[in-house]
Design a protein around this motif. Structure first.
Motif, mmCIF file in Angstrom:
data_model
loop_
_atom_site.group_PDB
_atom_site.id
_atom_site.type_symbol
_atom_site.label_atom_id
_atom_site.label_comp_id
_atom_site.label_asym_id
_atom_site.label_seq_id
_atom_site.Cartn_x
_atom_site.Cartn_y
_atom_site.Cartn_z
ATOM 1 N N MET A 144 0.848 -1.197 0.000
ATOM 2 C CA MET A 144 0.000 0.000 0.000
ATOM 3 C C MET A 144 0.888 1.253 0.000
ATOM 4 O O MET A 144 0.634 2.213 -0.728
ATOM 5 C CB MET A 144 -0.925 0.017 1.222
ATOM 6 N N ALA A 153 2.566 1.655 -3.450
ATOM 7 C CA ALA A 153 1.612 2.100 -4.474
ATOM 8 C C ALA A 153 1.276 3.572 -4.277
ATOM 9 O O ALA A 153 1.303 4.370 -5.216
ATOM 10 C CB ALA A 153 0.331 1.258 -4.403
ATOM 11 N N GLN A 154 0.960 3.918 -3.056
ATOM 12 C CA GLN A 154 0.541 5.294 -2.793
ATOM 13 C C GLN A 154 1.701 6.259 -3.026
ATOM 14 O O GLN A 154 1.523 7.341 -3.585
ATOM 15 C CB GLN A 154 0.000 5.404 -1.357
ATOM 16 N N ARG A 173 -0.645 -2.507 -6.890
ATOM 17 C CA ARG A 173 -2.068 -2.761 -6.647
ATOM 18 C C ARG A 173 -2.474 -4.147 -7.134
ATOM 19 O O ARG A 173 -3.292 -4.816 -6.513
ATOM 20 C CB ARG A 173 -2.931 -1.697 -7.339
#
Ligand code: FAD
Lengths: 374, 404
Positions: free
Chosen positions: A313, A316-317, A365
């Motif tokens: 996460m 990706a962010q 993701r």
């Protein structure tokens, strides 16, 4: 859904954050970053020595191997500040190599190399190949057992800081399985390293030709721990790059804000125009999300399952928020944004490079979807 | 400040709260419950929610950390947080008196006189006295500082004339926090404003209901025609209305919290969306096999997790040094926009069924998703639109110049 991470900090993390904030700001003013872009080595050896002396390479190495015995969580604030100040050195690649060694190396291999790394010796990983796939299990270079040892063939790409690394950890295919081999750089013949022209001008990367190199069997990592080693490398790489990209997002947003607060058009400060103001807020919101995920990933690093969700996460962010903030920064600087002199492009390039190394936001993701939904 | 509990005390309290909500929560009273305090349409909804709030208060799980002398529980906020978690866990109904407990109450506790605290706080907590907010006017919503409702001093009374609009619970409320103009000659528009704790059930104040896009009611237009209120209703001093209104909005927008307990707007349970996606079909296969939908859904999970963790992070000063107002100010914007997007996204799962609405037997989950999506705008418009929120974050967290 109980495999989502939580957030927390350690005292050591906070202490290191303070030290790293000052160190990286002082050692890496933008003029120096730009001067080093023209330099062959690509970093200041004195700064690299100081990083070694500060013990930053030893942080996530166990005390038994002369390390500090903390974890990757405490490496995060350092990598974050390095990314924020575009302070490039072999720090990230060396840290990842140490994590790989910890996951897959034998006692003897660890004892031979971890103390050296902890003391400031650079190492790196050679995992990428011409097919361009991010899957670390998709390995085309190979090894063949011969009377003298294992004869290697193939080419590795994007081997970061290979000219500085004393140790290179290479993935190969051997008897149908992926294996990792530790090779000293001095074992490669002249010409085995070709410097690559990469999009991030603040980093250095090489193509490595394996052909003609033979390594002893005891250079291989434990064949039973390949899976774990791959996982550990992915997580360490995800976390370090998430940290660098999050720091980079902060820097590029601040850089943009500076311009929005000073540049005038139509007799107004351009930052008062909502066409610039609102997307800048949106980018800032995305950055704060990235930072929250980053510290959640650091906090959850050691936890089975949750660690991977949190790190992916964060990666990706960080990749999406860094890319977008830098992209908009170029636009918001107008004509100057299109020049090499504008720092926005340094960040845009770095975001592309980081995504290329570990897998971009969409790739992260796709991995996450499996962890969350299946 | 009440003392921080030790682990054993907190555990005991949490278990008691869990048991209480498990025992007492009614999730389906036989009619549709509102998703937010702003959608209370019918008498049966109103009566049910008012009774529910009273019950929770009397059990000690609402206002647990508010001062004892005014009707609160006098406990540390950790207790209240534990009670609220229990409510979420058992999917308890929302709290009705949001404007009273969420913003007027904290404002009065912070700045009110001893007498005002004695007079108003307890009635808010037990839902005896419902509150509403008279800020927006037909001509002035986002430009709140331009409010024109007239309050003219006449002896020891003020005479009110004008109109407020979008007044949530306006037809049910006993009191209104009111922003009115006492000085039309002031050097700037903000300085002419004053703030009142205004009684609603008096001559000269009337309301008319407005139907919402969901089909429900819940807000009204309020008319003031020579309505006379005591000068004691003035709050914060004449000419200080703007500053009082801004302080109120800090609570409303979540930049400041004095947790009373419960929630005023039903939070979306993401796992419900994941379930919906899993049970939906696309091209003869489960929707979550579709790579595009998977990717989007994953991004939403990343967003939700970030916003949830932001709530924890904002209490960690070491990770907030750079732009300390950033997280508190962006919270409303980020959360409400995400809910809007996510509920809209969920409509796309439903294929042909997306055509149905509440009331049809073919509607997925009784039309819950459509209603949630339509309702989500209440939060992206009310309390300051997302565009205004962006201005606020830009100006107060990022230091950009004002938009003129
Ligand atoms: C469900 C609900 C409940 C409400 N409850 C209450 C209540 O109880 N009490 C109360 O007083 N009010 C209440 N409101 C009113 C709410 O606060 C206003 O609707 C809101 O502030 C917007 O004002 P407006 O409706 O006049 O829209 P406008 O201000 O006319 O806005 C129209 C559009 O212009 C944009 N805009 C306006 N100014 C700017 C700017 N400076 N920069 C960029 N864009 C701008 C807005 O974002 C919007 O998109 C409620 C609203 C809703 C939806």
């Amino acid at each position: 859904m109980n495999n989502l991470g939580d957030i927390g900090t350690t005292e050591e993390q906070i202490e290191l954050m303070d030290v790293a904030t000052n160190f990286c700001r002082d050692k890496s003013p933008i003029e120096k970053v730009r001067a080093l872009m023209e330099d062959d080595l690509g970093y200041d050896p004195d700064v690299w020595r100081e990083i070694g002396e500060l013990g930053w390479l030893a942080i996530a190495i166990p005390e038994a191997h002369d390390g500090v015995g903390l974890s990757m969580a405490e490496v995060v604030p350092i990598a974050e500040q390095m990314g924020r100040n575009l302070l490039s050195t072999p720090f990230g690649s060396t840290t990842m190599a140490a994590q790989a060694l910890l996951a897959g190396g034998s006692e003897a291999q660890q004892a031979a190399w971890l103390p050296k790394i902890a003391a400031g010796t650079a190492a790196t990983l050679a995992l990428r190949e011409d097919h361009g796939d991010w899957d670390l299990g998709h390995v085309a270079s190979s090894g063949k057992e011969t009377a003298d040892g294992i004869a290697l063939s193939g080419k590795k790409q994007l081997v970061r800081w290979a000219d500085s690394a004393e140790l290179i950890i290479v993935s190969i295919e051997l008897d149908g399985n992926v294996r990792f081999a530790m090779i000293e750089r001095s074992a490669f013949p002249d010409g085995a390293l070709r410097r690559e022209a990469i999009i991030d001008e603040t980093a250095r990367s090489f193509e490595l030709t394996l052909d003609g190199v033979t390594v002893a069997a005891d250079a291989l990592f434990d064949g039973n721990r390949t899976r774990e080693t791959i996982e550990k490398i992915e997580l360490a790489a995800g976390l370090i790059h998430a940290a660098e990209m999050t720091g980079g997002s902060q820097a590029v947003i601040d850089y943009t804000l500076e311009y929005l607060k000073t540049r005038k058009q139509f007799d107004k400060i351009i930052g008062s125009y909502q066409a610039l103001k609102h997307p800048t807020v949106d980018n800032y919101v995305e950055y704060e999300k990235a930072r929250t995920h980053l510290y959640s990933a650091a906090h959850s690093w050691g936890e089975q399952g949750r660690g991977e969700v949190a790190v992916r996460m964060a990666a990706a962010q960080a990749h999406s928020s860094y890319s977008r903030a830098a992209d908009r920064s170029i636009q918001f600087h107008g004509g100057f944004g299109f020049t090499h002199d504008c720092d926005a492009q340094l960040h845009r390039r770095k975001a592309i490079f980081d995504g290329a190394l570990i897998g971009d936001a969409a790739y992260q993701r796709s991995k996450l979807a499996g962890l969350l939904f299946d | 400040m009440a003392q921080k509990p030790d682990a054993a005390e907190l555990k005991e309290y949490t278990e008691a709260a869990d048991a209480w909500f498990k025992e007492n929560t009614v999730r389906d009273p036989g009619f549709m419950l509102p998703l937010t305090f702003m959608e209370v349409s019918t008498d049966e909804q109103f009566d049910f929610l008012r009774e529910w709030q009273r019950k929770v208060y009397e059990a000690g799980y609402l206002g647990a950390s508010w001062p004892k002398e005014y009707g609160g529980g006098g406990l540390h906020t950790d207790f209240q947080r534990a009670a609220t978690r229990a409510m979420k866990k058992y999917d308890a109904p929302i709290m009705l008196n949001a404007i009273g407990n969420g913003w007027a109450g904290p404002l009065i506790l912070d700045l009110g006189s001893e007498e005002q605290k004695q007079k108003y706080i307890k009635g808010m907590l037990n839902a005896e006295d419902i509150w509403c907010q008279g800020f927006s006017e037909p001509e002035h919503g986002s430009d709140l500082g331009n409010a024109q409702l007239k309050a003219v001093k006449d002896g020891d009374e003020y005479v009110l004339n004008g109109s407020k609009i979008w007044t949530s619970l306006g037809d049910r409320a006993k009191y209104m926090i009111l922003l009115a103009r006492t000085d039309f000659e002031a050097e700037n528009k903000y300085k002419g404003l004053s703030f009142f704790l205004n009684p609603m059930k008096i001559d000269g104040i009337s309301t008319s209901r407005i139907k919402k896009l969901t089909g429900e009611y819940g807000f009204v237009q309020t008319f003031f025609t020579d309505a006379r209120i005591s000068a004691d209703c003035l709050f914060g001093g004449e000419g200080n209305g703007w500053s009082m209104a801004m302080k109120t909005l800090e609570y409303e927008r979540g930049a400041k919290v004095k947790p009373v307990g419960g929630y005023f707007v039903k939070e979306l349970d993401v796992m419900q969306i994941v379930e919906l996606a899993k049970n939906s079909m696309r091209n003869g296969k489960p929707l979550l096999d579709d790579p595009v939908m998977r990717d989007k859904m994953t991004q939403y999970m990343i967003d939700i997790q970030a916003l949830n963790l932001n709530n924890t992070r904002r209490r960690m000063p070491q990770l907030m040094q750079d732009k300390p107002m950033g997280l508190p100010l962006m919270n409303k914007l980020a959360r409400t926009e995400l809910i809007r997007e996510l509920t809209e996204f969920s409509l796309g799962f439903q294929g042909t069924k997306a055509g149905y609405y509440v009331g049809d037997e073919n509607a997925v989950d009784d039309g819950y998703w459509h209603r949630s999506y339509l309702n989500s705008f209440s939060a992206t418009i009310g309390g300051g639109t997302s565009e205004i929120q962006r201005n606020i974050v830009a100006e107060h967290a990022l230091g950009l110049p004002k938009t003129r």
